[in-house]
Scaffold this motif. Structure first.
Motif, PDB file in Angstrom:
ATOM      1  N   TYR A  97       0.816  -1.209   0.000  1.00 13.80           N
ATOM      2  CA  TYR A  97       0.000   0.000   0.000  1.00 13.80           C
ATOM      3  C   TYR A  97       0.854   1.265   0.000  1.00 13.80           C
ATOM      4  O   TYR A  97       0.429   2.325  -0.441  1.00 13.80           O
ATOM      5  CB  TYR A  97      -0.879  -0.041   1.253  1.00 13.80           C
ATOM      6  CG  TYR A  97      -1.929   1.032   1.369  1.00 13.80           C
ATOM      7  CD1 TYR A  97      -3.093   0.972   0.623  1.00 13.80           C
ATOM      8  CD2 TYR A  97      -1.769   2.087   2.268  1.00 13.80           C
ATOM      9  CE1 TYR A  97      -4.070   1.934   0.751  1.00 13.80           C
ATOM     10  CE2 TYR A  97      -2.745   3.052   2.409  1.00 13.80           C
ATOM     11  CZ  TYR A  97      -3.890   2.970   1.645  1.00 13.80           C
ATOM     12  OH  TYR A  97      -4.868   3.929   1.778  1.00 13.80           O
ATOM     13  N   GLU A  98       2.098   1.132   0.482  1.00  9.13           N
ATOM     14  CA  GLU A  98       2.999   2.269   0.593  1.00  9.13           C
ATOM     15  C   GLU A  98       4.428   1.771   0.444  1.00  9.13           C
ATOM     16  O   GLU A  98       4.694   0.564   0.543  1.00  9.13           O
ATOM     17  CB  GLU A  98       2.812   2.961   1.944  1.00  9.13           C
ATOM     18  CG  GLU A  98       2.940   2.004   3.120  1.00  9.13           C
ATOM     19  CD  GLU A  98       2.219   2.488   4.356  1.00  9.13           C
ATOM     20  OE1 GLU A  98       1.838   3.658   4.412  1.00  9.13           O
ATOM     21  OE2 GLU A  98       2.045   1.669   5.281  1.00  9.13           O
ATOM     22  N   ALA A  99       5.352   2.685   0.204  1.00 13.95           N
ATOM     23  CA  ALA A  99       6.741   2.304  -0.036  1.00 13.95           C
ATOM     24  C   ALA A  99       7.687   3.323   0.578  1.00 13.95           C
ATOM     25  O   ALA A  99       7.396   4.525   0.633  1.00 13.95           O
ATOM     26  CB  ALA A  99       7.012   2.185  -1.537  1.00 13.95           C
ATOM     27  N   ILE A 120       2.415  11.351  -1.038  1.00 19.14           N
ATOM     28  CA  ILE A 120       1.610  11.446   0.173  1.00 19.14           C
ATOM     29  C   ILE A 120       2.244  10.626   1.296  1.00 19.14           C
ATOM     30  O   ILE A 120       2.274   9.392   1.228  1.00 19.14           O
ATOM     31  CB  ILE A 120       0.180  10.940  -0.096  1.00 19.14           C
ATOM     32  CG1 ILE A 120      -0.425  11.680  -1.303  1.00 19.14           C
ATOM     33  CG2 ILE A 120      -0.692  11.094   1.135  1.00 19.14           C
ATOM     34  CD1 ILE A 120      -1.665  11.016  -1.869  1.00 19.14           C
ATOM     35  N   PRO A 121       2.796  11.272   2.342  1.00 21.87           N
ATOM     36  CA  PRO A 121       3.372  10.513   3.461  1.00 21.87           C
ATOM     37  C   PRO A 121       2.285   9.774   4.232  1.00 21.87           C
ATOM     38  O   PRO A 121       1.159  10.257   4.385  1.00 21.87           O
ATOM     39  CB  PRO A 121       4.033  11.590   4.319  1.00 21.87           C
ATOM     40  CG  PRO A 121       3.295  12.851   3.987  1.00 21.87           C
ATOM     41  CD  PRO A 121       2.878  12.724   2.554  1.00 21.87           C
ATOM     42  N   TRP A 130       7.101   6.020   5.078  1.00 21.11           N
ATOM     43  CA  TRP A 130       6.516   5.416   3.881  1.00 21.11           C
ATOM     44  C   TRP A 130       5.569   6.408   3.198  1.00 21.11           C
ATOM     45  O   TRP A 130       5.004   7.294   3.846  1.00 21.11           O
ATOM     46  CB  TRP A 130       5.736   4.152   4.238  1.00 21.11           C
ATOM     47  CG  TRP A 130       6.581   2.945   4.509  1.00 21.11           C
ATOM     48  CD1 TRP A 130       6.837   1.911   3.664  1.00 21.11           C
ATOM     49  CD2 TRP A 130       7.277   2.614   5.716  1.00 21.11           C
ATOM     50  NE1 TRP A 130       7.646   0.969   4.252  1.00 21.11           N
ATOM     51  CE2 TRP A 130       7.935   1.376   5.524  1.00 21.11           C
ATOM     52  CE3 TRP A 130       7.418   3.252   6.954  1.00 21.11           C
ATOM     53  CZ2 TRP A 130       8.710   0.758   6.503  1.00 21.11           C
ATOM     54  CZ3 TRP A 130       8.195   2.649   7.939  1.00 21.11           C
ATOM     55  CH2 TRP A 130       8.832   1.428   7.714  1.00 21.11           C
ATOM     56  N   TYR A 131       5.394   6.211   1.861  1.00 23.80           N
ATOM     57  CA  TYR A 131       4.511   7.058   1.055  1.00 23.80           C
ATOM     58  C   TYR A 131       3.541   6.169   0.269  1.00 23.80           C
ATOM     59  O   TYR A 131       3.904   5.070  -0.168  1.00 23.80           O
ATOM     60  CB  TYR A 131       5.334   7.912   0.082  1.00 23.80           C
ATOM     61  CG  TYR A 131       6.271   8.886   0.769  1.00 23.80           C
ATOM     62  CD1 TYR A 131       5.879  10.197   1.014  1.00 23.80           C
ATOM     63  CD2 TYR A 131       7.537   8.479   1.179  1.00 23.80           C
ATOM     64  CE1 TYR A 131       6.734  11.087   1.650  1.00 23.80           C
ATOM     65  CE2 TYR A 131       8.398   9.360   1.816  1.00 23.80           C
ATOM     66  CZ  TYR A 131       7.998  10.671   2.054  1.00 23.80           C
ATOM     67  OH  TYR A 131       8.841  11.535   2.689  1.00 23.80           O
ATOM     68  N   LEU A 132       2.333   6.656   0.083  1.00 24.54           N
ATOM     69  CA  LEU A 132       1.276   5.866  -0.547  1.00 24.54           C
ATOM     70  C   LEU A 132       1.591   5.563  -2.008  1.00 24.54           C
ATOM     71  O   LEU A 132       2.119   6.410  -2.727  1.00 24.54           O
ATOM     72  CB  LEU A 132      -0.058   6.599  -0.451  1.00 24.54           C
ATOM     73  CG  LEU A 132      -0.590   6.847   0.964  1.00 24.54           C
ATOM     74  CD1 LEU A 132      -1.908   7.595   0.904  1.00 24.54           C
ATOM     75  CD2 LEU A 132      -0.750   5.529   1.721  1.00 24.54           C
TER      76      LEU A 132
END
Length: 397
Positions: A97-99, A120-121, A130-132
């Motif tokens: 979902y995030e990286a 987006i954090p 992580w970011y979306l």
């Protein structure tokens, strides 16, 4: 049309049948100095001939992070084979979902953007941010992983994909939505692809979060509340476990197991704790036809300072008294679940004015009675039912 019963899901993906009668066994996010296969053999020796173990690896873009100072769990190929030989199912933690931003073009090309064009954090642990990610980017990554390090996984657990649901993405460079703003309706279709069999093949699919509009494409949604009754500020209406029993399992959040492991030992929403309470949870899962969830062994992180995002780790052992108590409560629930898990739930009733005593009935006539009160209660037809307990009455049609 968004309804698919268990028989249809099993016909489409035979692996789904193994869910019924299984223990949901969370073994922690962190890599521990544990002989995981040996611990699973002990678990099987206790009578658990089916278990859905998670996670045994992290299916994520980068494992270059720590949780409580530990590496994310990553069992070897040999360990995974040994666990599967016991008849147990294994899942990765699909954290797509995030990286983390590793500075690569590959990762940056998959980030979701807000309306201003910025990434987006989202989640943060210690110094790791992580970011979306855009949903179709996640799907492409998961498909590649199944052809590589995740090939041996027999089920998969997605992090929060079903919790948040569809999201907008304003990244105009993304080919998946053809240079256009992706609205939530459009993303819902991509989310269904991510969780569905076209991505996951013949695997059981679970996700944190229970979402009705995904009930036909995934099999297990998590996070639920203990029963509330009597003088509580609200009563729990068990809709998700009654209406959806015939198509979707409602499981506990992975750190709200039958055993209180001391990790997320906090008072949650509405001033109520959710970890532990094995007898109440066993009664609840028996009544509603759900499997039990235990943290039998493993290593996990917990918050030292949640506002500062600081963490530490702790370990859980099969020898811990709360684990033993939890497994004792869980075993008869698995045995009941194997019998009634696939059957239609036909009826449910509150048998006491304060809501503490309830009954459900399944298609073969099996009736399950549960008493959530502390004290013993008289129940018509079965006599005395001790506090925080359940009883099944078999009826053969």
């Amino acid at each position: 049309g968004g309804w698919k019963l268990w028989a249809e899901k099993i016909a489409e993906r035979p692996a789904v049948e193994r869910l019924f009668g299984a223990l949901m066994a969370f073994v922690g996010y962190n890599q521990g100095e544990i002989d995981y296969a040996a611990e699973c053999r002990k678990l099987r020796g206790m009578g658990f001939d089916r278990a859905f173990l998670y996670p045994v690896r992290f299916n994520t873009y980068s494992r270059n992070f720590k949780m409580g100072g530990d590496d994310p769990i990553h069992l070897t190929d040999g360990e995974i084979r040994a666990i599967k030989e016991l008849g147990y199912d294994v899942a990765p933690w699909a954290w797509v979902y995030e990286a983390l931003d590793d500075g690569s073009e590959g990762i940056n090309s998959g980030y979701s953007h807000d309306a201003s064009g910025a990434k987006i954090p989202h989640w943060k642990i210690d110094e790791f941010q992580w970011y979306l990610c855009c949903t179709p980017f996640q799907t492409e990554f998961v498909k590649r992983a199944y052809a590589g390090s995740m090939e041996e996984m027999t089920w998969t657990h997605y992090d929060v994909n079903a919790t948040v649901g569809p999201r907008e993405c304003y990244a105009l460079s993304h080919p998946w939505h053809q240079g256009q703003h992706l609205d939530r309706r459009g993303d819902q279709a991509f989310l269904r692809d991510l969780l569905g069999p076209q991505t996951n093949g013949n695997r059981v699919v679970s996700s944190e979060g229970f979402r009705d509009n995904l009930a036909d494409v995934y099999d297990i949604g998590s996070t639920k509340l203990l029963p509330a009754w009597g003088e509580a500020i609200f009563w729990t209406v068990p809709m998700t476990m009654l209406v959806f029993h015939d198509a979707l399992i409602h499981d506990w959040w992975e750190v709200q197991n039958y055993n209180a492991a001391g990790g997320f030992d906090h008072v949650g929403r509405w001033g109520r704790k959710s970890d532990g309470f094995p007898k109440a949870k066993a009664a609840m899962d028996a009544l509603y036809g759900c499997p039990p969830n235990v943290f039998p062994f493993g290593k996990q992180y917990r918050w030292v300072d949640i506002e500062a995002r600081k963490t530490e780790s702790y370990q859980v052992s099969l020898e811990d008294p709360p684990v033993r108590e939890a497994l004792a409560a869980a075993l008869p629930v698995t045995q009941l679940h194997r019998r009634i898990g696939q059957m239609d739930m036909c009826d449910h009733a509150f048998l006491a004015e304060d809501g503490a005593v309830q009954c459900s009935e399944f298609a073969d006539g099996t009736r399950v009675f549960a008493n959530f009160a502390e004290e013993e209660r008289e129940v018509e037809g079965i006599g005395e039912l001790s506090g925080k307990s359940w009883k099944a009455v078999w009826k053969f049609c």
